[in-house]
Design a protein around this motif. Sequence first.
Motif: not given
Length: 297
Positions: A172, A174, A235, A252-255, A282-285, A287
């Motif tokens: 994961q 950022h 995301g 958290s918002n992610y792709n 996981a690319h965390i957009c 938090q």
Amino acid sequence: MNKNKKIILGTLASAVLLAGSCGVNAQGDVAGVVGNGSDVPVCQALSDQVHLLTNALTNKYDVHCYSFQAIRGQKVLLVNQMPDTERFMKIEYSVDGQWRTRSQNETTVVSDLNPGDSVKVRVTHRHDQPYQAASYKLSFGSYPIMSDVTLIGPPVVNRVPVADTGWVVGLQTHGELTYQLQYSDSVGAPLKGSQAVLTMYSNLKAEEPDLYKVAPADDAGKARLTFKLDKCYSGEHFSERNDIRGTHYWLSNYNVVRWFVYDGYIGPEDLKEKSKVPAAFAHICSQQLNRGRAGRW
């Protein structure tokens, strides 16, 4: 004495090297080649690695020739990265002194070589076609083999669920990532010269790869590149996770980014094979820290 050589021929899709369309500089260690206009061309000897040879025939009767010595008896690769040029160019290779014409869109791997054997490549213009001043681009030299392919990133303290999306996203980030791998030839010696292409789908909706990063192999056969992904917004996935004290939680918002690495000098054939088994991270957009416990883990 005739040596028994085994030629392994595979089929390529008729496509230009994908990595080249994404900013790869097509450069080899060869400054030029020479030809004497006869049936016995003067071949330029190449160094012990895999090369990407870019040049152009100056006229209809020009002859370019390259020679590669398999010092360890390793497999030898020959790929035309611009297959459309074979409509008016002829690319031949020689083992045991006999010239063979490649079929268009063909990957050639020469195996069962003895240490010290040489493979030659000759590029000429087809005499039955009008002269066209176009460049060619050939991968030629030791067959590249990748191992120890690794994608790593700085530790993420507030992690999202590893498998909620159906993809395992143990890695994961950022935005910062490093990918690294080792290149060797077919007998295990470190191999210089090839290019590893990290290919990514930026989210689960993407049907085609849309992110590429290229790392060249150094003298020790190591390819390594550290880079930052563009920031993502809105995301596809959300998660709520309690912090370690249980008094706050992170929203958290992610792709989920699918990825694989293929060899740019082998080209579309390797791309097709490696794309069958992508991994994911996981690319965390964004938090956000909230008070109180999360509704779920």
